[in-house]
Structures are given as C-alpha cells and as structure tokens.
Design an enzyme around this catalytic site. Structure first.
Site, PDB file in Angstrom:
ATOM      1  N   LYS A   1       0.808  -1.191   0.000  1.00 36.42           N
ATOM      2  CA  LYS A   1       0.000   0.000   0.000  1.00 36.42           C
ATOM      3  C   LYS A   1       0.854   1.259   0.000  1.00 36.42           C
ATOM      4  O   LYS A   1       0.391   2.356  -0.285  1.00 36.42           O
ATOM      5  CB  LYS A   1      -0.887   0.019   1.265  1.00 36.42           C
ATOM      6  CG  LYS A   1      -1.630  -1.286   1.524  1.00 36.42           C
ATOM      7  CD  LYS A   1      -2.394  -1.212   2.875  1.00 36.42           C
ATOM      8  CE  LYS A   1      -3.196  -2.471   3.120  1.00 36.42           C
ATOM      9  NZ  LYS A   1      -2.375  -3.545   3.744  1.00 36.42           N
TER      10      LYS A   1
ATOM     11  N   ASP B   1       7.455   2.536  -2.534  1.00 37.80           N
ATOM     12  CA  ASP B   1       7.650   3.578  -1.520  1.00 37.80           C
ATOM     13  C   ASP B   1       9.129   3.747  -1.190  1.00 37.80           C
ATOM     14  O   ASP B   1       9.645   4.860  -1.191  1.00 37.80           O
ATOM     15  CB  ASP B   1       6.817   3.296  -0.254  1.00 37.80           C
ATOM     16  CG  ASP B   1       7.003   1.889   0.319  1.00 37.80           C
ATOM     17  OD1 ASP B   1       7.804   1.095  -0.231  1.00 37.80           O
ATOM     18  OD2 ASP B   1       6.338   1.579   1.325  1.00 37.80           O
TER      19      ASP B   1
ATOM     20  N   ASP C   1      14.909  -0.593   0.309  1.00 35.00           N
ATOM     21  CA  ASP C   1      15.652  -0.795   1.552  1.00 35.00           C
ATOM     22  C   ASP C   1      16.736  -1.845   1.274  1.00 35.00           C
ATOM     23  O   ASP C   1      17.795  -1.517   0.757  1.00 35.00           O
ATOM     24  CB  ASP C   1      14.636  -1.213   2.615  1.00 35.00           C
ATOM     25  CG  ASP C   1      15.207  -1.336   4.005  1.00 35.00           C
ATOM     26  OD1 ASP C   1      16.013  -0.480   4.386  1.00 35.00           O
ATOM     27  OD2 ASP C   1      14.849  -2.289   4.717  1.00 35.00           O
TER      28      ASP C   1
ATOM     29  N   PHE D   1      14.331   4.348  10.558  1.00 36.56           N
ATOM     30  CA  PHE D   1      13.030   3.791  10.205  1.00 36.56           C
ATOM     31  C   PHE D   1      12.083   4.915   9.818  1.00 36.56           C
ATOM     32  O   PHE D   1      11.742   5.769  10.629  1.00 36.56           O
ATOM     33  CB  PHE D   1      12.433   2.930  11.324  1.00 36.56           C
ATOM     34  CG  PHE D   1      11.299   2.107  10.794  1.00 36.56           C
ATOM     35  CD1 PHE D   1      11.545   0.906  10.147  1.00 36.56           C
ATOM     36  CD2 PHE D   1       9.992   2.576  10.854  1.00 36.56           C
ATOM     37  CE1 PHE D   1      10.505   0.173   9.587  1.00 36.56           C
ATOM     38  CE2 PHE D   1       8.948   1.849  10.293  1.00 36.56           C
ATOM     39  CZ  PHE D   1       9.205   0.649   9.659  1.00 36.56           C
TER      40      PHE D   1
ATOM     41  N   ASP E   1       4.569   2.938   6.574  1.00 39.81           N
ATOM     42  CA  ASP E   1       3.921   2.632   7.851  1.00 39.81           C
ATOM     43  C   ASP E   1       4.865   2.026   8.870  1.00 39.81           C
ATOM     44  O   ASP E   1       5.940   1.512   8.546  1.00 39.81           O
ATOM     45  CB  ASP E   1       2.791   1.623   7.613  1.00 39.81           C
ATOM     46  CG  ASP E   1       3.338   0.228   7.304  1.00 39.81           C
ATOM     47  OD1 ASP E   1       4.103   0.093   6.329  1.00 39.81           O
ATOM     48  OD2 ASP E   1       3.016  -0.717   8.060  1.00 39.81           O
TER      49      ASP E   1
HETATM   50  P1  IMP Z   1      13.141  -4.069   0.660  1.00 39.22           P
HETATM   51  O1  IMP Z   1      13.925  -4.425   1.888  1.00 39.22           O
HETATM   52  O2  IMP Z   1      13.906  -3.150  -0.254  1.00 39.22           O
HETATM   53  O3  IMP Z   1      12.649  -5.291  -0.032  1.00 39.22           O
HETATM   54  O4  IMP Z   1      11.892  -3.238   1.149  1.00 39.22           O
HETATM   55  C1  IMP Z   1      10.658  -3.866   1.299  1.00 39.22           C
HETATM   56  C2  IMP Z   1       9.613  -3.033   1.950  1.00 39.22           C
HETATM   57  O5  IMP Z   1       9.940  -2.835   3.315  1.00 39.22           O
HETATM   58  C3  IMP Z   1       9.346  -1.631   1.418  1.00 39.22           C
HETATM   59  O6  IMP Z   1       8.512  -1.624   0.299  1.00 39.22           O
HETATM   60  C4  IMP Z   1       8.623  -1.048   2.625  1.00 39.22           C
HETATM   61  O7  IMP Z   1       7.255  -1.401   2.598  1.00 39.22           O
HETATM   62  C5  IMP Z   1       9.296  -1.702   3.793  1.00 39.22           C
HETATM   63  N1  IMP Z   1      10.288  -0.794   4.411  1.00 39.22           N
HETATM   64  C6  IMP Z   1      11.615  -0.804   4.266  1.00 39.22           C
HETATM   65  N2  IMP Z   1      12.195   0.176   4.987  1.00 39.22           N
HETATM   66  C7  IMP Z   1      11.186   0.840   5.589  1.00 39.22           C
HETATM   67  C8  IMP Z   1      11.125   1.979   6.469  1.00 39.22           C
HETATM   68  O8  IMP Z   1      12.117   2.624   6.846  1.00 39.22           O
HETATM   69  N3  IMP Z   1       9.886   2.351   6.874  1.00 39.22           N
HETATM   70  C9  IMP Z   1       8.751   1.711   6.494  1.00 39.22           C
HETATM   71  N4  IMP Z   1       8.758   0.648   5.678  1.00 39.22           N
HETATM   72  C10 IMP Z   1       9.961   0.212   5.237  1.00 39.22           C
HETATM   73 MG    MG Z   2       5.966  -1.472   0.773  1.00 40.12          MG
END
Ligand code: IMP
Ligand code: MG
Length: 176
Positions: free
Chosen positions: A45, A102, A105, A154, A161
């Site tokens: 979302k 969004d 990470d 974070f 969220d």
């Molecule tokens: P990835 O680790 O790049 O696969 O990120 C996956 C998902 O983790 C992102 O799409 C976000 O929904 C969530 N995420 C990663 N870092 C943050 C943060 O700092 N705040 C909120 N959600 C996060």
């Molecule tokens: Mg996400």
C-alpha cells in the site's frame, strides 16, 4: 497514539519538497517516453501517495495497475523471494512499465519484482521509488527514478507505515 493530530516523529522531507520532486520526475518520465503509453505499477500500500503525485505530472497516456507483495520475514534476505498477494490485472507484454515503490531498503522487493515482471516481456521496465536507503542494500538494483535518499532510519509517513500506522502523515518522518 499520535502526539498531536496527524503528527509524529521528526520531519525529514516536507510535502512541498515531495510535490516538487514529483514534478521533476514526472517531467523526466514524460521526456523519456515521449509519444508513448506508460503503465505505472503501484506497489500497495505504501506507494499510493507518491504514485498519485507522480501520475499527475506525466503528460502522456499513463495507465495504472497495482500489485501487493509481502516479504517472507527473515527468510526474504536469504531466498530473495517475496510473496505476491495481488498480481496485475492487465498483461504487460510490449508495454512500457514503471514499478512505483515507496522505499528501496534491502532491495529484495524491487529485485524480485523486476525479475518477475521481466518474464512477461514488457517493451521496457523501469523502477521508481520515493525513497532510497542505500545503507541497507543487500542486493544490487538499479532505481531509474529516485525521489530522495534517506539515512538508515526507520521511515514513516507519506504512505510508509509502522505496523500499518502513520501512512497518512503528509510528510516523511522517522520514528525516534
Ligand atoms: P526491501 O527491503 O527493499 O525489499 O523493502 C521492502 C519493503 O519494506 C518496502 O517496500 C517497505 O514497505 C518496507 N520498508 C523498508 N524500509 C522501511 C522503512 O524505513 N519504513 C517503512 N517501511 C519500510
Ligand atoms: Mg511497501
């Protein structure tokens, strides 16, 4: 609980800054795909606030679709696999597709989605993220359109969220 009405944490990026950046990126996308149709794939979302800003700034035949994904928790890091909770409604073969996330990470989600959607033969596949947190990267990814780079904190607000809360903050903040 929010401390005040719709406020939480330390503001890192204002709504005004986000809207200005969306304008720049929308213009860039309009130039990059001049005369063509684009399909923006919003990742639910978290991406929807950013997606809604970007799409208004694209002066092309821009269409929308959505996917919802969830990570497999700790195992995500090792397997690099994410679970698809909702797939696209439309075929993307020979389409210009831009995944809108969004935040990047670890990079696992964008890496997986890129590979997954490339398998459907799009004409072109690009990625866009409101935020990039490079300090946490575990897999190599290319993000074509980045809103802002953030530190290893974070992040909440503007779609992001903490346990489903704070997505409606009208700015980017971080939990203290
Ligand atoms: P990835 O680790 O790049 O696969 O990120 C996956 C998902 O983790 C992102 O799409 C976000 O929904 C969530 N995420 C990663 N870092 C943050 C943060 O700092 N705040 C909120 N959600 C996060
Ligand atoms: Mg996400």
């Amino acid at each position: 609980m929010m401390t005040e009405k719709n406020h939480k944490g330390e503001m890192l990026i204002s709504q005004q800054e986000i809207l200005e950046r969306a304008k720049e990126i929308g213009k860039q996308i309009t130039e990059d795909f001049a005369g063509e149709e684009v399909l923006l794939v919003g990742i639910l979302k978290g991406a929807i606030l950013w997606l809604s800003d970007i799409v208004k700034e694209i002066d092309l035949d821009a269409r929308l679709d959505f996917m919802a994904v969830s990570s497999y928790g700790a195992s995500t890091k090792t397997t690099g696999v994410v679970k698809i909770l909702k797939d696209l409604d439309v075929p993307i073969e020979d389409k210009n597709v831009i995944i809108v996330e969004d935040i990047a990470d670890t990079g696992v989600t964008l890496a997986y989605l890129t590979k997954y959607l490339m398998g459907r033969g799009p004409k072109c596949l690009k990625t866009c993220a409101l935020l990039d947190k490079p300090a946490r990267r575990q897999v190599d990814i290319d993000i074509d359109y980045v809103g802002f780079e953030v530190e290893d904190k974070f992040i909440i607000g503007y779609g992001l969220d903490y346990n489903q809360q704070y997505r409606n903050l009208p700015y980017i903040s971080c939990l203290d």
